[in-house]
Design a protein around this motif. Sequence first.
Motif, PDB file in Angstrom:
ATOM      1  N   LYS A 117      11.453  34.605  28.422  1.00  0.00           N
ATOM      2  CA  LYS A 117      10.555  34.163  27.347  1.00  0.00           C
ATOM      3  C   LYS A 117       9.138  34.639  27.651  1.00  0.00           C
ATOM      4  O   LYS A 117       8.617  34.390  28.747  1.00  0.00           O
ATOM      5  CB  LYS A 117      10.598  32.639  27.255  1.00  0.00           C
ATOM      6  N   THR A 118       8.532  35.308  26.686  1.00  0.00           N
ATOM      7  CA  THR A 118       7.186  35.813  26.902  1.00  0.00           C
ATOM      8  C   THR A 118       6.410  35.702  25.594  1.00  0.00           C
ATOM      9  O   THR A 118       6.827  35.017  24.653  1.00  0.00           O
ATOM     10  CB  THR A 118       7.244  37.271  27.447  1.00  0.00           C
ATOM     11  N   ASN A 119       5.244  36.347  25.538  1.00  0.00           N
ATOM     12  CA  ASN A 119       4.470  36.394  24.289  1.00  0.00           C
ATOM     13  C   ASN A 119       3.684  37.708  24.229  1.00  0.00           C
ATOM     14  O   ASN A 119       3.691  38.490  25.188  1.00  0.00           O
ATOM     15  CB  ASN A 119       3.551  35.162  24.154  1.00  0.00           C
ATOM     16  N   ALA A 120       3.021  37.936  23.121  1.00  0.00           N
ATOM     17  CA  ALA A 120       2.362  39.228  22.896  1.00  0.00           C
ATOM     18  C   ALA A 120       1.231  39.460  23.891  1.00  0.00           C
ATOM     19  O   ALA A 120       1.008  40.589  24.339  1.00  0.00           O
ATOM     20  CB  ALA A 120       1.848  39.295  21.460  1.00  0.00           C
ATOM     21  N   LYS A 121       0.509  38.404  24.224  1.00  0.00           N
ATOM     22  CA  LYS A 121      -0.606  38.531  25.168  1.00  0.00           C
ATOM     23  C   LYS A 121      -0.113  38.984  26.529  1.00  0.00           C
ATOM     24  O   LYS A 121      -0.739  39.799  27.207  1.00  0.00           O
ATOM     25  CB  LYS A 121      -1.312  37.173  25.315  1.00  0.00           C
TER      26      LYS A 121
END
Length: 133
Positions: A117-121
């Motif tokens: 799980k990650t994010n754009a930042k």
Amino acid sequence: MIDEKQAVALALEARKKSYSPYSKFAVGAVIVTNDGRVFEGANIENAAYGLSMCAERNAIFNAYMHGCHKEDLALLSVIADTGEPVSPCGSCRQVISELYPADKPIILANLKGEVRKTNAKELLPFAFDDQDL
Ligand code: THU
């Protein structure tokens, strides 16, 4: 509402639509919106290799082509047959950083059931953006 596990399953379904006769590397992706709509993407290749398009970008463009904007997007999931959960390419990271919310979940998966799980930042820190122009 579609949860992260369901989104991975939907990305696996989208992967079946991959057209990847050259790399033989099929990738699937889905965007889930705040109101529960799902937009699929898969990688679509071309004999002129450089014209190929990644699954992530196709999913995001698909959502925008149905009237969605950044603030409507809730979840992005990507899946491929990789040793580790699939790692989006640099071009996709740039597009994600502009068109997908910075802090919303991005679920990367592989066929072994592993998930990151990650994010754009996190995927593209210190991104080039419209403020730089
Ligand atoms: N590809 C994607 O669709 N997404 C990724 O995250 C990595 C790479 C595609 C591009 C090309 O069709 C194939 O996978 C091999 O690079």
